[in-house]
Scaffold this motif. Structure first.
Motif, PDB file in Angstrom:
ATOM      1  N   SER A  99      60.004  82.195 -53.866  1.00 38.38           N
ATOM      2  CA  SER A  99      59.169  81.305 -52.856  1.00 38.38           C
ATOM      3  C   SER A  99      57.886  82.019 -52.476  1.00 38.38           C
ATOM      4  N   SER A 100      56.833  80.994 -52.764  1.00 39.96           N
ATOM      5  CA  SER A 100      55.553  81.698 -52.147  1.00 39.96           C
ATOM      6  C   SER A 100      55.234  81.502 -50.698  1.00 39.96           C
ATOM      7  N   ARG A 101      56.109  80.489 -50.203  1.00 45.68           N
ATOM      8  CA  ARG A 101      56.031  80.466 -48.668  1.00 45.68           C
ATOM      9  C   ARG A 101      56.902  81.374 -47.783  1.00 45.68           C
ATOM     10  N   CYS A 102      57.452  82.400 -48.637  1.00 37.56           N
ATOM     11  CA  CYS A 102      58.639  83.221 -47.705  1.00 37.56           C
ATOM     12  C   CYS A 102      57.726  84.319 -47.531  1.00 37.56           C
ATOM     13  N   ASP A 103      57.194  84.606 -46.366  1.00 36.24           N
ATOM     14  CA  ASP A 103      56.531  85.899 -45.864  1.00 36.24           C
ATOM     15  C   ASP A 103      57.676  86.999 -45.435  1.00 36.24           C
ATOM     16  N   ASP A 104      58.935  86.590 -45.329  1.00 35.83           N
ATOM     17  CA  ASP A 104      59.816  87.593 -44.781  1.00 35.83           C
ATOM     18  C   ASP A 104      60.453  88.142 -45.877  1.00 35.83           C
ATOM     19  N   ASP A 108      63.356  86.883 -48.174  1.00 36.68           N
ATOM     20  CA  ASP A 108      63.298  86.483 -49.632  1.00 36.68           C
ATOM     21  C   ASP A 108      64.186  87.353 -50.548  1.00 36.68           C
TER      22      ASP A 108
END
Length: 506
Positions: A99-104, A108
């Protein structure tokens, strides 16, 4: 619900352990542990549909945990359904993609591990139920693990001589990567054999194709075996008394380091059990084939090779000290592998009566029966494994005696040494005597059809061979095919897996 599922599984594992310190806590609050498990199960089932509708990462986790509990300790049929819910939830969450939206980075990694386990869990259910898998790994792949804190090996283990230098690793990621990889290989093996199952027009050509597929599958598994890190190679631990010395050395370690050391050994044993079980699965389609009186030397040689490979793997399983799994979550998994190994080991005594390999195989079955009995009544799979293999061994011994007597003084060809690789002049011509009185107490649904006399129920592999012999002037059977019952030892193996403990609920 995910937390309750973890508590439910943990309590199921440790409740039979009288040394578990939590018994005092339950006693202090007047809590019945068995009722608590029952209440946890009911609470989770009450919300299972809501969990799936909510469709968060916990939906995948909770469904797989519940499925794992049911397949080993309650209802395998419910386990199959709930595992399917987990796969659908994993797809809905796009866990197969990064996921490109997962910053954590932690979140991830959780997504990656859940997807990897989805492939493992889906493959495992495909093996034990004999049904097609739900995930197409031709389109999606495993995710690479990151070296997170929870995988780090305690520095206490790394800073002394407990773990030799050539086996030392800083994390346990190697275990999980090896596990994910072998299940991916198993998935492709099963898929290949299912495609071959549809081709039944040209018998001899099909047999050669299956033989080739079986050999290719074995080679894939052997290549995987060579890549396993030495820290998680159980055969390395079993050499030079290394395992016994390791257990002595860790006794004085702090509790946390000692527990991790013990888990590393269990992880290595799990990989070994999985590998040997996979070898048996790879050999099984060829051993199950129904052969006509004339078949090529290539096919017969391939069958001999498959029998040797499967028997060798089964003997290794019988020698693994599975009682180290007692009160661990993997103890039922170990019992499932032992059951498969026990069934395989019952072939040699009837195909080569009173030979060295026959005696070794019977000794292996006895080791499995004793280990299964030692697990106690709380492990329902081990309990039924002991019962089923005890009755099957009785039938096998009777059939061994009958085959030897009918064959005359030259029938038994003893083997010069005890190695499985030197066995074998003869493939299994027969196995089970129909309507044997020693099996009257076994549930008919869990018996091979050759004992019960019932028609074969459909499985994911074709039928077993009735007789195999070399063409031309090579070895011939000592009796007519019409005199000998079908060797239907695999016929309901999948049904047995899928029904362990189910009858106790009716």
């Amino acid at each position: 619900m995910a937390v309750l599922a973890v508590a439910m599984i943990g309590l199921q594992c440790v409740l039979p352990d009288q040394k578990w310190s939590g018994h005092k806590l339950l006693l202090h609050y007047s809590i019945d542990g068995t009722k608590l498990i029952h209440n946890l199960v009911n609470e989770i089932r009450l919300h299972l549909l809501e969990i799936s509708i909510d469709c968060r990462i916990e939906a995948v986790q909770a469904c797989y945990l519940v499925s794992s509990y049911y397949v080993y300790h309650n209802s395998p049929s419910i386990a199959w359904t709930v595992s399917g819910m987990a796969v659908r939830s994993a797809y809905a969450l796009d866990l197969y993609t990064k996921s490109s939206r997962c910053d954590d980075p932690v979140m991830d990694e959780i997504r990656s591990r859940c997807w990897n386990h989805a492939i493992v869990g889906d493959t495992f259910t495909s093996v034990i139920y004999g049904r097609p898998s739900c995930i197409d790994t031709g389109l999606v792949a495993l995710h690479t693990l990151k070296d997170m804190d929870d995988l780090m090996i305690d520095p206490i283990l790394l800073n002394n001589d407990i773990i030799p230098n050539d086996m030392r690793q800083t994390t346990t990621a190697g275990f999980f990567e090896a596990k994910y990889e072998i299940y991916n290989i198993i998935r492709h093996i099963l898929s290949r054999f299912r495609r071959l199952q549809l081709r039944k027009e040209r018998m001899e050509e099909d047999l050669a194709t299956i033989a080739e597929a079986s050999q290719d599958s074995e080679e894939q598994l052997i290549c995987w075996r060579k890549r396993v890190p030495r820290l998680f190679d159980f055969e390395v631990w079993s050499q030079e008394n290394r395992l016994e010395l390791f257990h002595q050395q860790i006794e004085n370690l702090p509790p946390r380091a000692k527990v991790q050391a013990e888990i590393i050994i269990l992880q290595a044993a799990c990989l070994q059990l999985t590998y040997d079980g996979a070898l048996i699965q790879a050999c099984r389609p060829l051993l199950e084939q129904k052969i006509t009186n004339v078949c090529s030397e290539y096919v017969v040689n391939a069958m001999c090779r498959s029998l040797r490979t499967a028997t060798t793997a089964a003997l290794r399983i019988s020698r693994i000290p599975v009682l180290q799994f007692k009160h661990h979550f993997a103890e039922s998994f170990a019992s499932l592998q032992q059951f498969t190994a026990g069934v395989i080991l019952c072939i040699s005594p009837t195909s080569q009566p009173f030979s060295a390999i026959a005696h070794e195989a019977k000794a292996g079955v006895m080791r499995i029966i004793h280990a299964s009995t030692a697990f106690g009544a709380n492990n329902r799979i081990a309990k039924q494994t002991a019962q089923l293999l005890t009755d099957l061994l009785k039938v096998t011994i009777e059939r061994e005696m009958s085959s030897a007597l009918r064959g005359g003084p030259n029938y038994s060809r003893d083997v010069p040494d005890s190695s499985v690789n030197s066995t074998a002049q003869q493939m299994p011509l027969n196995l089970l005597e129909p309507q044997s009185p020693s099996c009257h107490n076994m549930p008919s649904s869990l018996l091979p059809a050759s004992i019960t006399g019932e028609p074969r129920r459909s499985n994911h592999f074709p039928g077993i061979s009735e007789q195999i012999h070399r063409s031309g002037a090579a070895i011939q059977p000592s009796f007519e095919a019409s005199e000998c019952p079908s060797a239907n030892i695999f016929e309901q193996l999948d049904d047995t897996f899928g029904a362990f403990g189910e009858r106790e609920l009716i």
